[in-house]
Structure formats: C-alpha cells, structure tokens
Design a protein around this motif. Sequence first.
Motif, PDB file in Angstrom:
ATOM      1  N   ASP A 110       0.812  -1.222   0.000  1.00 31.19           N
ATOM      2  CA  ASP A 110       0.000   0.000   0.000  1.00 31.19           C
ATOM      3  C   ASP A 110       0.842   1.267   0.000  1.00 31.19           C
ATOM      4  O   ASP A 110       0.335   2.350  -0.282  1.00 31.19           O
ATOM      5  N   GLU A 111       2.109   1.158   0.327  1.00 25.06           N
ATOM      6  CA  GLU A 111       2.989   2.327   0.399  1.00 25.06           C
ATOM      7  C   GLU A 111       3.816   2.533  -0.875  1.00 25.06           C
ATOM      8  O   GLU A 111       4.598   3.470  -0.961  1.00 25.06           O
ATOM      9  N   TRP A 112       3.636   1.650  -1.850  1.00 26.35           N
ATOM     10  CA  TRP A 112       4.350   1.741  -3.125  1.00 26.35           C
ATOM     11  C   TRP A 112       3.455   2.321  -4.212  1.00 26.35           C
ATOM     12  O   TRP A 112       2.239   2.148  -4.195  1.00 26.35           O
ATOM     13  N   LEU A 113       4.077   2.946  -5.191  1.00 24.95           N
ATOM     14  CA  LEU A 113       3.409   3.398  -6.405  1.00 24.95           C
ATOM     15  C   LEU A 113       4.322   3.052  -7.572  1.00 24.95           C
ATOM     16  O   LEU A 113       5.526   3.313  -7.515  1.00 24.95           O
ATOM     17  N   MET A 114       3.768   2.459  -8.611  1.00 20.30           N
ATOM     18  CA  MET A 114       4.529   2.177  -9.825  1.00 20.30           C
ATOM     19  C   MET A 114       4.171   3.214 -10.868  1.00 20.30           C
ATOM     20  O   MET A 114       2.988   3.462 -11.113  1.00 20.30           O
ATOM     21  N   VAL A 115       5.180   3.843 -11.487  1.00 21.39           N
ATOM     22  CA  VAL A 115       4.964   4.821 -12.550  1.00 21.39           C
ATOM     23  C   VAL A 115       5.643   4.305 -13.812  1.00 21.39           C
ATOM     24  O   VAL A 115       6.823   3.964 -13.785  1.00 21.39           O
ATOM     25  N   GLN A 118       4.018   2.162 -20.063  1.00 23.35           N
ATOM     26  CA  GLN A 118       3.444   1.038 -20.809  1.00 23.35           C
ATOM     27  C   GLN A 118       2.456   0.254 -19.947  1.00 23.35           C
ATOM     28  O   GLN A 118       2.797  -0.177 -18.849  1.00 23.35           O
ATOM     29  N   ILE A 119       1.262   0.056 -20.475  1.00 20.76           N
ATOM     30  CA  ILE A 119       0.272  -0.711 -19.705  1.00 20.76           C
ATOM     31  C   ILE A 119       0.561  -2.205 -19.731  1.00 20.76           C
ATOM     32  O   ILE A 119       0.231  -2.905 -18.791  1.00 20.76           O
ATOM     33  N   ILE A 120       1.202  -2.685 -20.781  1.00 15.21           N
ATOM     34  CA  ILE A 120       1.461  -4.123 -20.890  1.00 15.21           C
ATOM     35  C   ILE A 120       2.529  -4.579 -19.899  1.00 15.21           C
ATOM     36  O   ILE A 120       2.460  -5.682 -19.376  1.00 15.21           O
ATOM     37  N   THR A 121       3.504  -3.740 -19.626  1.00 12.44           N
ATOM     38  CA  THR A 121       4.577  -4.132 -18.715  1.00 12.44           C
ATOM     39  C   THR A 121       4.406  -3.500 -17.338  1.00 12.44           C
ATOM     40  O   THR A 121       4.241  -4.198 -16.342  1.00 12.44           O
ATOM     41  N   ASP A 122       4.418  -2.179 -17.271  1.00 10.50           N
ATOM     42  CA  ASP A 122       4.415  -1.460 -15.987  1.00 10.50           C
ATOM     43  C   ASP A 122       3.095  -1.585 -15.233  1.00 10.50           C
ATOM     44  O   ASP A 122       3.076  -1.929 -14.046  1.00 10.50           O
ATOM     45  N   ILE A 123       1.996  -1.308 -15.903  1.00  7.07           N
ATOM     46  CA  ILE A 123       0.696  -1.267 -15.223  1.00  7.07           C
ATOM     47  C   ILE A 123       0.201  -2.668 -14.913  1.00  7.07           C
ATOM     48  O   ILE A 123      -0.225  -2.947 -13.785  1.00  7.07           O
ATOM     49  N   LYS A 124       0.257  -3.561 -15.875  1.00 15.81           N
ATOM     50  CA  LYS A 124      -0.177  -4.938 -15.621  1.00 15.81           C
ATOM     51  C   LYS A 124       0.652  -5.566 -14.499  1.00 15.81           C
ATOM     52  O   LYS A 124       0.114  -6.219 -13.607  1.00 15.81           O
ATOM     53  N   GLY A 125       1.956  -5.345 -14.522  1.00 14.62           N
ATOM     54  CA  GLY A 125       2.817  -5.883 -13.471  1.00 14.62           C
ATOM     55  C   GLY A 125       2.473  -5.329 -12.106  1.00 14.62           C
ATOM     56  O   GLY A 125       2.410  -6.059 -11.115  1.00 14.62           O
ATOM     57  N   ALA A 126       2.249  -4.015 -12.032  1.00 15.26           N
ATOM     58  CA  ALA A 126       1.887  -3.384 -10.760  1.00 15.26           C
ATOM     59  C   ALA A 126       0.546  -3.917 -10.246  1.00 15.26           C
ATOM     60  O   ALA A 126       0.411  -4.231  -9.059  1.00 15.26           O
ATOM     61  N   ASN A 127      -0.427  -4.019 -11.141  1.00 20.13           N
ATOM     62  CA  ASN A 127      -1.736  -4.534 -10.730  1.00 20.13           C
ATOM     63  C   ASN A 127      -1.617  -5.948 -10.192  1.00 20.13           C
ATOM     64  O   ASN A 127      -2.223  -6.287  -9.167  1.00 20.13           O
ATOM     65  N   HIS A 128      -0.843  -6.770 -10.856  1.00 20.63           N
ATOM     66  CA  HIS A 128      -0.650  -8.149 -10.402  1.00 20.63           C
ATOM     67  C   HIS A 128       0.044  -8.197  -9.038  1.00 20.63           C
ATOM     68  O   HIS A 128      -0.251  -9.051  -8.213  1.00 20.63           O
ATOM     69  N   ALA A 129       0.925  -7.235  -8.790  1.00 22.69           N
ATOM     70  CA  ALA A 129       1.641  -7.171  -7.513  1.00 22.69           C
ATOM     71  C   ALA A 129       0.803  -6.521  -6.403  1.00 22.69           C
ATOM     72  O   ALA A 129       1.202  -6.534  -5.242  1.00 22.69           O
ATOM     73  N   GLY A 130      -0.345  -5.944  -6.779  1.00 24.31           N
ATOM     74  CA  GLY A 130      -1.188  -5.279  -5.787  1.00 24.31           C
ATOM     75  C   GLY A 130      -0.704  -3.888  -5.424  1.00 24.31           C
ATOM     76  O   GLY A 130      -0.949  -3.398  -4.324  1.00 24.31           O
ATOM     77  N   ILE A 131      -0.013  -3.231  -6.367  1.00 15.79           N
ATOM     78  CA  ILE A 131       0.551  -1.903  -6.155  1.00 15.79           C
ATOM     79  C   ILE A 131      -0.234  -0.889  -6.989  1.00 15.79           C
ATOM     80  O   ILE A 131      -0.555  -1.148  -8.146  1.00 15.79           O
ATOM     81  N   LYS A 132      -0.504   0.286  -6.423  1.00 11.24           N
ATOM     82  CA  LYS A 132      -1.147   1.360  -7.182  1.00 11.24           C
ATOM     83  C   LYS A 132      -0.224   1.762  -8.327  1.00 11.24           C
ATOM     84  O   LYS A 132       0.996   1.635  -8.226  1.00 11.24           O
ATOM     85  N   SER A 133      -0.835   2.283  -9.398  1.00  9.14           N
ATOM     86  CA  SER A 133      -0.028   2.603 -10.578  1.00  9.14           C
ATOM     87  C   SER A 133      -0.447   3.912 -11.231  1.00  9.14           C
ATOM     88  O   SER A 133      -1.597   4.331 -11.133  1.00  9.14           O
ATOM     89  N   VAL A 134       0.524   4.513 -11.900  1.00  8.62           N
ATOM     90  CA  VAL A 134       0.291   5.708 -12.710  1.00  8.62           C
ATOM     91  C   VAL A 134       0.831   5.437 -14.105  1.00  8.62           C
ATOM     92  O   VAL A 134       2.012   5.108 -14.270  1.00  8.62           O
ATOM     93  N   LEU A 135      -0.033   5.578 -15.084  1.00  5.05           N
ATOM     94  CA  LEU A 135       0.397   5.532 -16.478  1.00  5.05           C
ATOM     95  C   LEU A 135       0.741   6.957 -16.886  1.00  5.05           C
ATOM     96  O   LEU A 135      -0.050   7.875 -16.658  1.00  5.05           O
ATOM     97  N   VAL A 136       1.932   7.149 -17.440  1.00  3.92           N
ATOM     98  CA  VAL A 136       2.339   8.459 -17.952  1.00  3.92           C
ATOM     99  C   VAL A 136       2.517   8.357 -19.463  1.00  3.92           C
ATOM    100  O   VAL A 136       2.741   7.273 -20.005  1.00  3.92           O
ATOM    101  N   LYS A 137       2.420   9.498 -20.114  1.00  3.78           N
ATOM    102  CA  LYS A 137       2.685   9.523 -21.553  1.00  3.78           C
ATOM    103  C   LYS A 137       4.184   9.366 -21.767  1.00  3.78           C
ATOM    104  O   LYS A 137       4.987   9.876 -20.971  1.00  3.78           O
ATOM    105  N   PRO A 138       4.589   8.668 -22.825  1.00  9.53           N
ATOM    106  CA  PRO A 138       6.016   8.505 -23.091  1.00  9.53           C
ATOM    107  C   PRO A 138       6.721   9.843 -23.278  1.00  9.53           C
ATOM    108  O   PRO A 138       6.155  10.776 -23.850  1.00  9.53           O
ATOM    109  N   VAL A 139       7.952   9.923 -22.795  1.00  4.64           N
ATOM    110  CA  VAL A 139       8.762  11.131 -22.929  1.00  4.64           C
ATOM    111  C   VAL A 139       8.969  11.477 -24.400  1.00  4.64           C
ATOM    112  O   VAL A 139       8.971  12.638 -24.778  1.00  4.64           O
ATOM    113  N   MET A 140       9.121  10.449 -25.231  1.00  2.00           N
ATOM    114  CA  MET A 140       9.333  10.635 -26.681  1.00  2.00           C
ATOM    115  C   MET A 140       8.242   9.918 -27.456  1.00  2.00           C
ATOM    116  O   MET A 140       7.684   8.936 -26.980  1.00  2.00           O
TER     117      MET A 140
END
Length: 181
Positions: A110-115, A118-140
Amino acid sequence: MLRSFKPTWMVESIYQITPEQLRKEKIKAVLTDLDNTLIAWNNPEATEETIQWIQLMKENNIEVVILSNNTEKRVGKVASILELEFIPSALKPLQRGFKKALNTYPYSKDEWLMVGDQIITDIKGANHAGIKSVLVKPVMDSDAWNTRLNRFVELHIMNYLIKKDSEMKWRDGLYERRNNE
C-alpha cells in the motif's frame, strides 16, 4: 481480463506527481520505469527536470527506485547519475522485479506506487503485484524496436478501457483534470 491493464491514475508526466499527492495516498516509495518514463529511451543521460524531480522526492523522504526491463549497464548508468537504487532486467509484467522491491525495502504494498509509460509491462505488473499505478505519456514519440509491438497492442487495450470507463482520462496530477477538460 483487460481490467488488469487499467492504471490507478493517468498523468501526463511523472514530473506532475508531487510529494503532497503521494502523502495524501500514504505512498512512501515510487517504483519508476526508466525508458520513456524518467528519460528518453535513446538517451543515457538524465535531464535537469529529472534531476529536480528526484531531488524533490528525496527532500520529502520519498524513496525512488528504478524498476526496468533494461540491462544493468543501461539502468545502472542513469541510476548512478541520479543516485538511486535500481532493479534491472525486471522482466515486467512478471513479478520478479516487483517481488525483489517488496522484499528489499521496508514498505508495504500500500505504500508503493509504480509509474510507467506502458500498460502491458508497468501497469499490468503493478496490478498483479497489488501496487497502485500511474500511467504516464512517453517522454518521446518514438520507441525502441522491441517496444513498438507493445504500443500497437496497447492502443487497442486503451481504446477499450477508455470506452468502458469515463474516469480514464489524462490528468495534470493524481487529482487534477487537464485544463481543457
């Protein structure tokens, strides 16, 4: 099934996430993707904006750890510049890197946040781990060759999620709507 790709928040840029927002959510540590989240995928250097954001997090006692699928050499170079801990070759969305972070640092899920960008790697992984997540637009707008296929698939997943959930909107921070909405 596609709900496993849904981020907790969608924010234009990692630099719009503030210590105040994180404190409100009781977040004490941020896992951040490296390429196209903190820095451009084809740039080995950190920008001044990146350095300032990391410094702001440190000043506010918020741990930042880079969690990247990239190599130790690539991630280590940037982590050294930013004076951050890092977990390379994380194999996101698999749980290897997430488990290492959860087992290494003294924070609960509950004290972690994943930023990440990519939803396929970062967000899906965070959700599976039970961590809140933020999707950001790519820098480039461009990506490494191995990310282009993910972007194609992500476009279809995002279109579906946005159609099903009116709250899936880009924001200027965890709570702020974009000025044009």
